[in-house]
Design a protein around this motif. Structure first.
Motif, mmCIF file in Angstrom:
data_model
loop_
_atom_site.group_PDB
_atom_site.id
_atom_site.type_symbol
_atom_site.label_atom_id
_atom_site.label_comp_id
_atom_site.label_asym_id
_atom_site.label_seq_id
_atom_site.Cartn_x
_atom_site.Cartn_y
_atom_site.Cartn_z
ATOM 1 N N SER A 26 0.834 -1.199 0.000
ATOM 2 C CA SER A 26 0.000 0.000 0.000
ATOM 3 C C SER A 26 0.872 1.254 0.000
ATOM 4 O O SER A 26 0.580 2.239 -0.700
ATOM 5 C CB SER A 26 -0.922 -0.023 1.222
ATOM 6 O OG SER A 26 -1.686 1.148 1.287
ATOM 7 N N TRP A 27 1.950 1.238 0.766
ATOM 8 C CA TRP A 27 2.894 2.346 0.822
ATOM 9 C C TRP A 27 3.514 2.576 -0.562
ATOM 10 O O TRP A 27 3.684 3.721 -0.998
ATOM 11 C CB TRP A 27 3.951 2.035 1.875
ATOM 12 C CG TRP A 27 5.007 3.048 2.107
ATOM 13 C CD1 TRP A 27 4.894 4.224 2.790
ATOM 14 C CD2 TRP A 27 6.374 2.956 1.695
ATOM 15 N NE1 TRP A 27 6.107 4.857 2.826
ATOM 16 C CE2 TRP A 27 7.028 4.112 2.172
ATOM 17 C CE3 TRP A 27 7.107 2.000 0.984
ATOM 18 C CZ2 TRP A 27 8.381 4.342 1.938
ATOM 19 C CZ3 TRP A 27 8.451 2.224 0.760
ATOM 20 C CH2 TRP A 27 9.085 3.389 1.231
ATOM 21 N N GLY A 28 3.819 1.492 -1.255
ATOM 22 C CA GLY A 28 4.352 1.607 -2.619
ATOM 23 C C GLY A 28 3.343 2.240 -3.566
ATOM 24 O O GLY A 28 3.696 3.058 -4.420
ATOM 25 N N LYS A 29 2.069 1.887 -3.409
ATOM 26 C CA LYS A 29 1.015 2.503 -4.233
ATOM 27 C C LYS A 29 0.881 3.987 -3.905
ATOM 28 O O LYS A 29 0.683 4.809 -4.804
ATOM 29 C CB LYS A 29 -0.310 1.777 -4.024
ATOM 30 C CG LYS A 29 -0.326 0.395 -4.636
ATOM 31 C CD LYS A 29 -1.628 -0.324 -4.350
ATOM 32 C CE LYS A 29 -1.538 -1.746 -4.877
ATOM 33 N NZ LYS A 29 -2.682 -2.561 -4.470
ATOM 34 N N ASP A 30 0.981 4.320 -2.619
ATOM 35 C CA ASP A 30 0.953 5.729 -2.224
ATOM 36 C C ASP A 30 2.122 6.481 -2.858
ATOM 37 O O ASP A 30 1.970 7.621 -3.304
ATOM 38 C CB ASP A 30 1.014 5.877 -0.700
ATOM 39 C CG ASP A 30 -0.241 5.401 0.002
ATOM 40 O OD1 ASP A 30 -1.288 5.219 -0.662
ATOM 41 O OD2 ASP A 30 -0.180 5.186 1.231
ATOM 42 N N ALA A 31 3.279 5.832 -2.906
ATOM 43 C CA ALA A 31 4.465 6.453 -3.513
ATOM 44 C C ALA A 31 4.222 6.728 -4.997
ATOM 45 O O ALA A 31 4.637 7.770 -5.517
ATOM 46 C CB ALA A 31 5.692 5.570 -3.319
ATOM 47 N N THR A 32 3.532 5.813 -5.670
ATOM 48 C CA THR A 32 3.218 6.002 -7.089
ATOM 49 C C THR A 32 2.334 7.237 -7.279
ATOM 50 O O THR A 32 2.588 8.074 -8.147
ATOM 51 C CB THR A 32 2.502 4.758 -7.657
ATOM 52 O OG1 THR A 32 3.360 3.623 -7.497
ATOM 53 C CG2 THR A 32 2.151 4.927 -9.121
#
Length: 162
Positions: A26-32
């Motif tokens: 989820s954090w990676g998606k937020d980063a995107t």
């Protein structure tokens, strides 16, 4: 007002060790999403228009940093790769540092430089999120963020994830 929002964002989001591989994803998606929003802000500046980050953007960056702190605690408590915890802590610190710098900038070119640093970090975070979700060791990284405590080599990271 935005400084107050940043401070509230840090208070409202408690530090927890209940992070998980799913939170890393989820954090990676937020980063995107944040990388995309940051690129849009940079584009506005490049078109010669003045811009200021929205309150939602500032809170998003604050949440990103707080989640990075949570992931560092989780990684360390699970005996994950030490460099991964270090990277999370570095990104948490960098989020706060660059957000405060952005809020204090009156010079548009300096604001652009700050946004470029954030954009690069969000790009790197997407790879780190994959490693964290898989709990795979990350290589020593060559690319350097403002925090020199966790050097990053993005090519080695990409190779490790392939």
């Amino acid at each position: 007002m935005k400084r107050l929002l940043l401070a509230l964002g840090l208070i409202v989001l408690p530090l927890t060790s209940h992070a998980s591989p799913e939170e890393a994803q989820s954090w990676g998606k937020d980063a995107t999403l944040l990388e995309r929003q940051t690129a849009q802000l940079i584009n506005v500046i490049d078109m010669g228009r003045k811009t200021a980050p929205s309150e939602d953007y500032i809170l998003g960056v604050s949440r990103f940093g707080r989640t990075a702190s949570n992931l560092a605690v989780w990684n360390d408590s699970k005996g994950g790769p030490k460099d991964l915890g270090c990277i999370f802590r570095g990104m948490a610190s960098e989020s706060e540092t660059q957000t405060l710098a952005l809020l204090e900038q009156s010079d548009v070119l300096k604001a652009r430089e700050t946004l470029k640093r954030l954009e690069g970090m969000f790009s790197d975070a997407q790879l780190i999120a994959q490693a964290a979700a898989a709990q795979t060791p990350t290589p020593t990284l060559e690319r350097r963020h403002q925090s020199e405590t966790c050097p990053m080599d993005m090519e080695a990271t990409r190779a490790a994830l392939n």
